[in-house]
Scaffold this motif. Structure first.
Motif, PDB file in Angstrom:
ATOM      1  N   GLY A   3       0.834   3.750  -6.443  1.00 57.43           N
ATOM      2  CA  GLY A   3       1.262   3.169  -5.176  1.00 57.43           C
ATOM      3  C   GLY A   3       2.404   2.191  -5.336  1.00 57.43           C
ATOM      4  N   LYS A   9       3.821   5.432   1.005  1.00 60.23           N
ATOM      5  CA  LYS A   9       2.453   5.658   0.513  1.00 60.23           C
ATOM      6  C   LYS A   9       2.057   7.117   0.637  1.00 60.23           C
ATOM      7  N   CYS A  12       2.549   9.527  -2.253  1.00 56.58           N
ATOM      8  CA  CYS A  12       1.806   9.348  -3.498  1.00 56.58           C
ATOM      9  C   CYS A  12       0.706  10.398  -3.624  1.00 56.58           C
ATOM     10  N   PHE A  15      -2.897   9.300  -2.338  1.00 58.16           N
ATOM     11  CA  PHE A  15      -2.950   8.730  -0.989  1.00 58.16           C
ATOM     12  C   PHE A  15      -4.171   9.265  -0.251  1.00 58.16           C
ATOM     13  N   VAL A  22      -3.353   3.997  -1.042  1.00 57.11           N
ATOM     14  CA  VAL A  22      -3.324   4.774  -2.272  1.00 57.11           C
ATOM     15  C   VAL A  22      -4.393   4.251  -3.221  1.00 57.11           C
ATOM     16  N   CYS A  40      -9.232   9.177  -7.996  1.00 61.80           N
ATOM     17  CA  CYS A  40      -7.879   9.330  -8.535  1.00 61.80           C
ATOM     18  C   CYS A  40      -7.967   9.359 -10.050  1.00 61.80           C
TER      19      CYS A  40
END
Length: 136
Positions: A3, A9, A12, A15, A22, A40
């Motif tokens: 991020g 944003k 990304c 996101f 993010v 993530c």
């Protein structure tokens, strides 16, 4: 990209639209209905659409995080919750095959603080005896 390095944003890879933010590397997110869990990892957002609270849990914000939380008298991660058995004395523990002498937590009827740690003798004269209450 993380991020911090993105211009927008939404560009990304991690996101999350519902959050409008993010996720950082290794960070997880659970949607507001507790039906989707995303993480993530290596700058890729991977989502589990089968995330669901156990029948003995609620989807709520608690202790700084939004997720499934087990109801009172249940332990677990919220996706799987197991009933906590509250033994009222050493004899009940013995009947449930706790056969080693030692310190156990019991929940005596009408005990004002709820639980009590006691030393149980599980061998003398058939076992199931409260011998002492260890120092707290």
């Amino acid at each position: 990209m993380s991020g911090d390095l993105c211009v927008k944003k939404t560009d990304c890879s991690c996101f999350v639209e519902e959050l409008e933010d993010v996720l950082s590397e290794g960070e997880s997110y659970i949607d507001f209905n507790c039906t989707l869990q995303c993480r993530c990892s290596d700058q890729v957002l991977t989502c589990n659409e089968n995330y669901r609270c156990d029948d003995n849990a609620v989807c709520t914000y608690r202790d700084g995080e939004h997720r499934c939380h087990c109801n009172e008298d249940y332990d677990g991660d919220g996706v799987t919750c197991t009933k906590v058995v509250k033994y009222k004395d050493c004899y009940e523990l013995l009947r449930d095959n706790f056969i080693e002498d030692g310190v156990y937590t019991i929940y005596p009827t009408h005990w004002p603080d709820g639980s009590l740690n006691v030393y149980c003798d599980m061998t003398t004269d058939g076992g199931g005896w409260v011998v002492s209450m260890p120092s707290q």
